[in-house]
Scaffold this motif. Structure first.
Motif, PDB file in Angstrom:
ATOM      1  N   SER A 223      -2.784  11.495  -6.057  1.00 15.02           N
ATOM      2  CA  SER A 223      -4.181  11.869  -6.573  1.00 15.02           C
ATOM      3  C   SER A 223      -4.048  12.567  -7.953  1.00 15.02           C
ATOM      4  O   SER A 223      -3.077  13.481  -8.210  1.00 15.02           O
ATOM      5  CB  SER A 223      -5.117  12.437  -5.523  1.00 15.02           C
TER       6      SER A 223
ATOM      7  N   THR B 261      -1.934   3.936  -4.723  1.00 17.08           N
ATOM      8  CA  THR B 261      -0.709   2.975  -4.221  1.00 17.08           C
ATOM      9  C   THR B 261      -0.255   1.871  -4.839  1.00 17.08           C
ATOM     10  O   THR B 261       0.162   1.216  -4.346  1.00 17.08           O
ATOM     11  CB  THR B 261      -0.943   2.789  -2.663  1.00 17.08           C
TER      12      THR B 261
ATOM     13  N   SER C 154       1.169   8.097  -1.696  1.00 16.32           N
ATOM     14  CA  SER C 154       0.180   8.002  -2.617  1.00 16.32           C
ATOM     15  C   SER C 154      -0.126   9.148  -3.475  1.00 16.32           C
ATOM     16  O   SER C 154       0.615  10.312  -3.255  1.00 16.32           O
ATOM     17  CB  SER C 154      -1.166   7.760  -1.980  1.00 16.32           C
TER      18      SER C 154
ATOM     19  N   ARG D 283       1.103  12.984  -1.646  1.00 17.00           N
ATOM     20  CA  ARG D 283       1.362  12.875  -0.213  1.00 17.00           C
ATOM     21  C   ARG D 283       2.665  12.124   0.458  1.00 17.00           C
ATOM     22  O   ARG D 283       3.071  11.345  -0.150  1.00 17.00           O
ATOM     23  CB  ARG D 283       0.130  12.153   0.720  1.00 17.00           C
TER      24      ARG D 283
ATOM     25  N   ALA E 259      -1.704  15.123   3.760  1.00 17.67           N
ATOM     26  CA  ALA E 259      -3.169  14.725   3.516  1.00 17.67           C
ATOM     27  C   ALA E 259      -4.126  15.753   3.748  1.00 17.67           C
ATOM     28  O   ALA E 259      -4.855  16.065   2.965  1.00 17.67           O
ATOM     29  CB  ALA E 259      -3.251  13.608   4.555  1.00 17.67           C
TER      30      ALA E 259
ATOM     31  N   ARG F  54       1.889  -0.317   2.440  1.00 17.25           N
ATOM     32  CA  ARG F  54       0.964   0.794   2.379  1.00 17.25           C
ATOM     33  C   ARG F  54       0.631   1.210   3.853  1.00 17.25           C
ATOM     34  O   ARG F  54       0.005   0.389   4.709  1.00 17.25           O
ATOM     35  CB  ARG F  54      -0.171   0.163   1.701  1.00 17.25           C
TER      36      ARG F  54
ATOM     37  N   ARG G 119      -0.736   4.369   6.621  1.00 12.81           N
ATOM     38  CA  ARG G 119      -1.498   5.791   6.910  1.00 12.81           C
ATOM     39  C   ARG G 119      -1.050   6.646   7.971  1.00 12.81           C
ATOM     40  O   ARG G 119      -1.219   7.770   7.807  1.00 12.81           O
ATOM     41  CB  ARG G 119      -2.968   5.368   6.755  1.00 12.81           C
TER      42      ARG G 119
ATOM     43  N   TRP H 284      -9.183  15.385   5.379  1.00  9.76           N
ATOM     44  CA  TRP H 284      -8.479  14.319   5.306  1.00  9.76           C
ATOM     45  C   TRP H 284      -9.305  13.066   5.722  1.00  9.76           C
ATOM     46  O   TRP H 284      -8.754  12.017   5.315  1.00  9.76           O
ATOM     47  CB  TRP H 284      -7.214  14.374   6.235  1.00  9.76           C
TER      48      TRP H 284
ATOM     49  N   GLY I 272      -5.677   8.615  -4.132  1.00  8.89           N
ATOM     50  CA  GLY I 272      -4.671   7.913  -3.226  1.00  8.89           C
ATOM     51  C   GLY I 272      -4.248   6.768  -3.852  1.00  8.89           C
ATOM     52  O   GLY I 272      -4.363   5.466  -3.209  1.00  8.89           O
TER      53      GLY I 272
ATOM     54  N   MET J  30      -6.072   9.569   1.803  1.00  6.95           N
ATOM     55  CA  MET J  30      -4.741   9.230   0.847  1.00  6.95           C
ATOM     56  C   MET J  30      -3.560   8.626   1.891  1.00  6.95           C
ATOM     57  O   MET J  30      -3.276   9.235   2.810  1.00  6.95           O
ATOM     58  CB  MET J  30      -4.200  10.635   0.285  1.00  6.95           C
TER      59      MET J  30
END
Length: 225
Positions: free
Chosen positions: A194, A215, A192, A7, A163, A223, A225, A183, A213, A188
């Motif tokens: 996956s 991180t 990040s 992402r 996402a 971190r 979002r 999402w 996700g 995520m």
């Protein structure tokens, strides 16, 4: 075929109180992208694909540099398309998103007025990922559930996207019925990644969600979002 989904890092959605439609990364986002690139610097991928959006392109730049590769831009990787709010007071856009979860379900499928419907988005992404994976030897396995033919399970592909796009890819490859809030069930954070890994089942292959996700390359204060 292992699939890694990145992402994008933190974008600058607003400046001077006004919304930006296709934003660049913030300073923190650029640092997030650099740290992610460091995390992936010892990895090897057979193919890398990048969304056309500025935030994804800028996230991909340090990754491609450390990997020493080029990557095609894939329009189907673009996030769910919203109305162009450039120049709209960001407080108005924030309020719209605060209210969005409480709309009736049928409105979720239709998307935001003036933007792309989730139905169209889902078709765009699922058809796009199948068309992109087919030359890499990944195709649907007969019609027997969510299984796949995989020519070479050792190959690896990296996608730098969003996402919603990544969550839709995950749901499709796992064979999970779609919902217009993908999402929210596959969360995520920015910058990040996956990982989906293949596992042999009944003569075909299933994908397992090995990591979601990740991180670990970001300290707590970075971190977002």
């Amino acid at each position: 075929m292992e699939i890694v989904l990145v992402r994008h890092a933190e974008p600058e959605w607003a400046k001077d109180g006004l919304a930006i439609d296709n934003p660049p990364l913030t300073d923190r986002g650029r640092e997030q992208a650099r740290r992610l690139a460091d995390r992936l610097s010892h990895e090897a991928f057979d193919q890398v694909f990048v969304s056309p959006m500025v935030r994804a392109q800028q996230t991909a730049e340090p990754i491609l540099e450390v990997l020493g590769v080029d990557a095609p831009t894939e329009p189907w990787l673009e996030e769910l398309r919203m109305p162009d709010w450039t120049g709209t007071p960001s407080a108005e856009v924030d309020e719209l998103f605060r209210q969005a979860p409480y709309r009736p379900i049928e409105e979720h499928w239709a998307g935001i007025t003036g933007g792309e419907s989730f139905k169209d988005f889902h078709v765009r992404v699922t058809e796009g990922v199948e068309a992109t994976l087919a030359p890499l030897g990944v195709t649907p396995y007969r019609d027997e559930g969510p299984l796949w033919e995989i020519d070479d399970e050792s190959r690896r592909a990296l996608f730098v996207a969003h996402a919603g796009t990544n969550a839709t890819i995950i749901g499709h490859l796992l064979g999970i019925d779609p919902v217009p809030w993908e999402w929210e069930r596959f969360v995520m954070f920015h910058a990040s990644f996956s990982v989906l890994r293949p596992h042999p089942i009944g003569g075909g292959w299933t994908f397992s969600l090995f990591r979601l996700g990740d991180t670990e390359h970001l300290p707590d204060g970075m971190r977002t979002r």
